[in-house]
Design an enzyme around this catalytic site. Structure first.
Site, mmCIF file in Angstrom:
data_model
loop_
_atom_site.group_PDB
_atom_site.id
_atom_site.type_symbol
_atom_site.label_atom_id
_atom_site.label_comp_id
_atom_site.label_asym_id
_atom_site.label_seq_id
_atom_site.Cartn_x
_atom_site.Cartn_y
_atom_site.Cartn_z
ATOM 1 N N ASP A 1 -33.457 35.028 -5.575
ATOM 2 C CA ASP A 1 -33.554 34.804 -4.128
ATOM 3 C C ASP A 1 -34.269 35.981 -3.491
ATOM 4 O O ASP A 1 -34.439 37.029 -4.101
ATOM 5 C CB ASP A 1 -32.151 34.630 -3.541
ATOM 6 C CG ASP A 1 -31.521 33.332 -4.006
ATOM 7 O OD1 ASP A 1 -32.237 32.312 -4.033
ATOM 8 O OD2 ASP A 1 -30.330 33.344 -4.377
ATOM 9 N N GLU B 1 -20.105 36.961 -18.535
ATOM 10 C CA GLU B 1 -21.235 37.504 -17.759
ATOM 11 C C GLU B 1 -20.834 38.847 -17.149
ATOM 12 O O GLU B 1 -19.742 38.987 -16.614
ATOM 13 C CB GLU B 1 -21.621 36.511 -16.663
ATOM 14 C CG GLU B 1 -22.796 36.988 -15.839
ATOM 15 C CD GLU B 1 -23.443 35.861 -15.047
ATOM 16 O OE1 GLU B 1 -23.661 34.766 -15.612
ATOM 17 O OE2 GLU B 1 -23.708 36.072 -13.861
ATOM 18 N N ARG C 1 -35.556 32.111 -10.846
ATOM 19 C CA ARG C 1 -36.462 32.435 -9.751
ATOM 20 C C ARG C 1 -35.956 33.636 -8.959
ATOM 21 O O ARG C 1 -36.701 34.515 -8.589
ATOM 22 C CB ARG C 1 -36.599 31.248 -8.786
ATOM 23 C CG ARG C 1 -37.671 31.500 -7.745
ATOM 24 C CD ARG C 1 -37.518 30.594 -6.561
ATOM 25 N NE ARG C 1 -36.293 30.893 -5.819
ATOM 26 C CZ ARG C 1 -35.882 30.224 -4.761
ATOM 27 N NH1 ARG C 1 -36.589 29.189 -4.337
ATOM 28 N NH2 ARG C 1 -34.777 30.547 -4.131
ATOM 29 N N GLN D 1 -12.057 37.124 -1.886
ATOM 30 C CA GLN D 1 -13.169 36.698 -2.740
ATOM 31 C C GLN D 1 -13.726 35.335 -2.303
ATOM 32 O O GLN D 1 -14.907 35.054 -2.518
ATOM 33 C CB GLN D 1 -12.561 36.572 -4.137
ATOM 34 C CG GLN D 1 -13.453 36.641 -5.310
ATOM 35 C CD GLN D 1 -12.644 36.239 -6.549
ATOM 36 O OE1 GLN D 1 -11.421 36.072 -6.503
ATOM 37 N NE2 GLN D 1 -13.329 36.077 -7.649
ATOM 38 N N ALA E 1 -32.191 40.716 -7.958
ATOM 39 C CA ALA E 1 -33.335 39.865 -7.584
ATOM 40 C C ALA E 1 -34.582 40.678 -7.293
ATOM 41 O O ALA E 1 -35.692 40.283 -7.623
ATOM 42 C CB ALA E 1 -32.981 39.008 -6.377
ATOM 43 N N LYS F 1 -14.708 42.248 -15.227
ATOM 44 C CA LYS F 1 -13.247 42.363 -15.084
ATOM 45 C C LYS F 1 -12.560 42.017 -16.400
ATOM 46 O O LYS F 1 -12.384 40.837 -16.743
ATOM 47 C CB LYS F 1 -12.751 41.433 -13.977
ATOM 48 C CG LYS F 1 -13.196 41.859 -12.602
ATOM 49 C CD LYS F 1 -12.620 40.919 -11.560
ATOM 50 C CE LYS F 1 -13.154 41.233 -10.184
ATOM 51 N NZ LYS F 1 -13.160 40.067 -9.310
ATOM 52 N N GLN G 1 -24.274 26.872 -11.958
ATOM 53 C CA GLN G 1 -23.687 27.650 -10.871
ATOM 54 C C GLN G 1 -22.180 27.421 -10.943
ATOM 55 O O GLN G 1 -21.722 26.374 -11.437
ATOM 56 C CB GLN G 1 -24.249 27.136 -9.538
ATOM 57 C CG GLN G 1 -23.741 27.824 -8.309
ATOM 58 C CD GLN G 1 -24.041 29.311 -8.309
ATOM 59 O OE1 GLN G 1 -23.358 30.060 -9.004
ATOM 60 N NE2 GLN G 1 -25.043 29.722 -7.556
ATOM 61 N N HIS H 1 -28.934 22.705 -5.561
ATOM 62 C CA HIS H 1 -29.471 23.988 -5.078
ATOM 63 C C HIS H 1 -29.703 23.889 -3.563
ATOM 64 O O HIS H 1 -30.172 22.852 -3.069
ATOM 65 C CB HIS H 1 -30.783 24.310 -5.802
ATOM 66 C CG HIS H 1 -31.305 25.666 -5.455
ATOM 67 N ND1 HIS H 1 -32.291 25.869 -4.517
ATOM 68 C CD2 HIS H 1 -30.946 26.904 -5.886
ATOM 69 C CE1 HIS H 1 -32.532 27.172 -4.412
ATOM 70 N NE2 HIS H 1 -31.735 27.822 -5.237
HETATM 71 P P1 FAD Z 1 -35.742 27.344 -9.712
HETATM 72 O O1 FAD Z 1 -35.440 26.631 -10.980
HETATM 73 O O2 FAD Z 1 -37.085 27.889 -9.534
HETATM 74 O O3 FAD Z 1 -35.297 26.409 -8.516
HETATM 75 C C1 FAD Z 1 -35.257 26.887 -7.181
HETATM 76 C C2 FAD Z 1 -35.503 25.750 -6.198
HETATM 77 O O4 FAD Z 1 -36.831 25.257 -6.349
HETATM 78 C C3 FAD Z 1 -34.602 24.526 -6.390
HETATM 79 O O5 FAD Z 1 -34.344 23.982 -5.113
HETATM 80 C C4 FAD Z 1 -35.448 23.557 -7.218
HETATM 81 O O6 FAD Z 1 -35.120 22.198 -6.958
HETATM 82 C C5 FAD Z 1 -36.864 23.901 -6.775
HETATM 83 N N1 FAD Z 1 -37.837 23.823 -7.875
HETATM 84 C C6 FAD Z 1 -37.652 24.207 -9.154
HETATM 85 N N2 FAD Z 1 -38.774 24.013 -9.874
HETATM 86 C C7 FAD Z 1 -39.692 23.508 -9.032
HETATM 87 C C8 FAD Z 1 -41.038 23.110 -9.184
HETATM 88 N N3 FAD Z 1 -41.661 23.208 -10.370
HETATM 89 N N4 FAD Z 1 -41.704 22.635 -8.087
HETATM 90 C C9 FAD Z 1 -41.083 22.539 -6.882
HETATM 91 N N5 FAD Z 1 -39.802 22.899 -6.685
HETATM 92 C C10 FAD Z 1 -39.107 23.384 -7.741
HETATM 93 N N6 FAD Z 1 -29.992 35.602 -9.211
HETATM 94 C C11 FAD Z 1 -30.375 36.890 -9.420
HETATM 95 O O7 FAD Z 1 -31.026 37.490 -8.566
HETATM 96 N N7 FAD Z 1 -30.052 37.553 -10.575
HETATM 97 C C12 FAD Z 1 -29.336 36.978 -11.564
HETATM 98 O O8 FAD Z 1 -29.075 37.597 -12.594
HETATM 99 C C13 FAD Z 1 -28.906 35.616 -11.378
HETATM 100 N N8 FAD Z 1 -28.216 34.956 -12.346
HETATM 101 C C14 FAD Z 1 -27.902 33.633 -12.176
HETATM 102 C C15 FAD Z 1 -27.248 32.954 -13.225
HETATM 103 C C16 FAD Z 1 -26.902 31.613 -13.079
HETATM 104 C C17 FAD Z 1 -26.236 30.896 -14.216
HETATM 105 C C18 FAD Z 1 -27.194 30.923 -11.861
HETATM 106 C C19 FAD Z 1 -26.800 29.485 -11.690
HETATM 107 C C20 FAD Z 1 -27.843 31.590 -10.833
HETATM 108 C C21 FAD Z 1 -28.223 32.939 -10.971
HETATM 109 N N9 FAD Z 1 -28.901 33.630 -9.968
HETATM 110 C C22 FAD Z 1 -29.271 34.949 -10.164
HETATM 111 C C23 FAD Z 1 -29.209 32.979 -8.683
HETATM 112 C C24 FAD Z 1 -30.602 32.284 -8.686
HETATM 113 O O9 FAD Z 1 -31.618 33.246 -8.807
HETATM 114 C C25 FAD Z 1 -30.727 31.500 -7.383
HETATM 115 O O10 FAD Z 1 -29.805 30.453 -7.364
HETATM 116 C C26 FAD Z 1 -32.123 31.002 -7.027
HETATM 117 O O11 FAD Z 1 -32.072 30.528 -5.690
HETATM 118 C C27 FAD Z 1 -32.659 29.856 -7.876
HETATM 119 O O12 FAD Z 1 -32.985 30.255 -9.140
HETATM 120 P P2 FAD Z 1 -33.469 29.162 -10.236
HETATM 121 O O13 FAD Z 1 -33.875 29.914 -11.420
HETATM 122 O O14 FAD Z 1 -32.465 28.095 -10.366
HETATM 123 O O15 FAD Z 1 -34.768 28.607 -9.485
#
Ligand code: FAD
Length: 283
Positions: free
Chosen positions: A109, A16, A107, A214, A50, A274, A178, A151
């Site tokens: 943050d 990544e 989604r 870190q 984000a 890195k 994660q 999460h």
């Molecule tokens: P979701 O799948 O939408 O879940 C978020 C929360 O909502 C969870 O608590 C879940 O239980 C709940 N939820 C999910 N679906 C529903 C539903 N249908 N109805 C009600 N509740 C629901 N962030 C960035 O800004 N840029 C990046 O490039 C980035 N890359 C990432 C890569 C990886 C592998 C990971 C693990 C995280 C990354 N993140 C990144 C962080 C991520 O955006 C955050 O962790 C964010 O808070 C959740 O994203 P998600 O897509 O898992 O959200």
């Protein structure tokens, strides 16, 4: 497409990278990619700010990976950065016509500069809603994120997995976790995921700890627990950066071995630009 890589039953090894900050030297990432290419990863993913402030860079870097390095690029995209459907269609068209057919739908943050009202009013609430529209637009290989340590906003692991199931049913082809440091937590999570009927590949995400500074960032960002063995190594070597780096890399290598012995679908390394770290792990 990345989803085809899973038909071989061999674990994937992915990296990544993230677009450099505004005003930083953008050539650094391209130099790093030229070196990552020689490690022959299965794919390289590119993060997305984000709030959308890296959109052009994310696209340019993904395009370089796909078209110059000849490696599958996985572009991240966050709901938080999508103002409307037109933006999504344009973004996807740009990717698709440039040969990038893999998307990690997230989604995101709330960015610091965005008000609570703006974040709450986002066009897509959840990654699952975004995936629905991506699916209707082009044939992408779609990845989703998942959380072995739950999460932060989910009330429980069960609730989080129920939401994960909705996301996968919308069309996720594989999941990336994660980062985490305790394999046992991952194994327990995986059991629950499989019990819930989610059967897509789940790639554990690993990030070696290579400096004492870190640790606070990692824990703050992901909420991950640091197991005693690793915590002791960090404490022991806190005044010896080279030894700490060595111990951190050794820990990740051991984690990888444990995961692969357990039949993990792949290993996703949060290599974060890195080269030295990725090389040490791959070698
Ligand atoms: P979701 O799948 O939408 O879940 C978020 C929360 O909502 C969870 O608590 C879940 O239980 C709940 N939820 C999910 N679906 C529903 C539903 N249908 N109805 C009600 N509740 C629901 N962030 C960035 O800004 N840029 C990046 O490039 C980035 N890359 C990432 C890569 C990886 C592998 C990971 C693990 C995280 C990354 N993140 C990144 C962080 C991520 O955006 C955050 O962790 C964010 O808070 C959740 O994203 P998600 O897509 O898992 O959200």
């Amino acid at each position: 497409m990345i989803k085809d890589l899973f038909h071989t039953n061999r674990p994937t090894y992915s990296l990544e990278v993230f677009p450099p900050k505004k005003d930083a030297d953008v050539t650094v990432i391209y130099d790093a990619l030229d070196e990552f290419k020689n490690l022959h990863p299965s794919f390289i993913s590119v993060t997305y700010g984000a709030g959308g402030n890296t959109a052009e860079n994310t696209f340019a870097i993904a395009s370089y990976i796909q078209n110059q390095c000849g490696i599958e690029a996985l572009t991240h995209l966050t709901c938080a950065a999508i103002p409307d459907k037109l933006f999504l269609t344009n973004f996807l068209t740009n990717l698709y016509r440039n040969g990038i057919h893999n998307l990690l739908a997230l989604r995101g943050d709330q960015p610091q500069w965005m008000s609570d009202e703006q974040f709450a009013a986002r066009y897509y609430d959840h990654a699952s809603d975004l995936i629905q529209d991506v699916k209707e637009t082009y044939d992408f290989s779609i990845a989703g994120a998942c959380y072995p340590e739950v999460h932060q906003e989910a009330a429980s692991l069960e609730e989080d997995i129920a939401h994960l199931k909705i996301k996968v049913e919308q069309g996720v082809d594989f999941l990336i976790t994660q980062l985490f440091y305790d394999n046992e937590l991952f194994f327990r999570f995986l059991d629950k995921v499989r019990e819930a009927g989610i059967d897509v590949p789940v790639l554990p995400g690993l990030m070696p700890i290579t400096s004492a500074g870190q640790v606070k960032n990692i824990v703050g960002m992901s909420g991950t627990k640091i197991p005693e063995e690793l915590a002791k190594a960090i404490e022991r070597y806190q005044d010896s950066p080279e030894d700490l780096k060595k111990a951190g890399l050794e820990y990740t290598k051991k984690q990888m071995e444990g995961l692969l012995a357990h039949g993990a679908d792949g290993i996703h390394l949060y290599s974060m630009n890195k080269v030295e770290i990725a090389k040490a792990i791959y070698e």
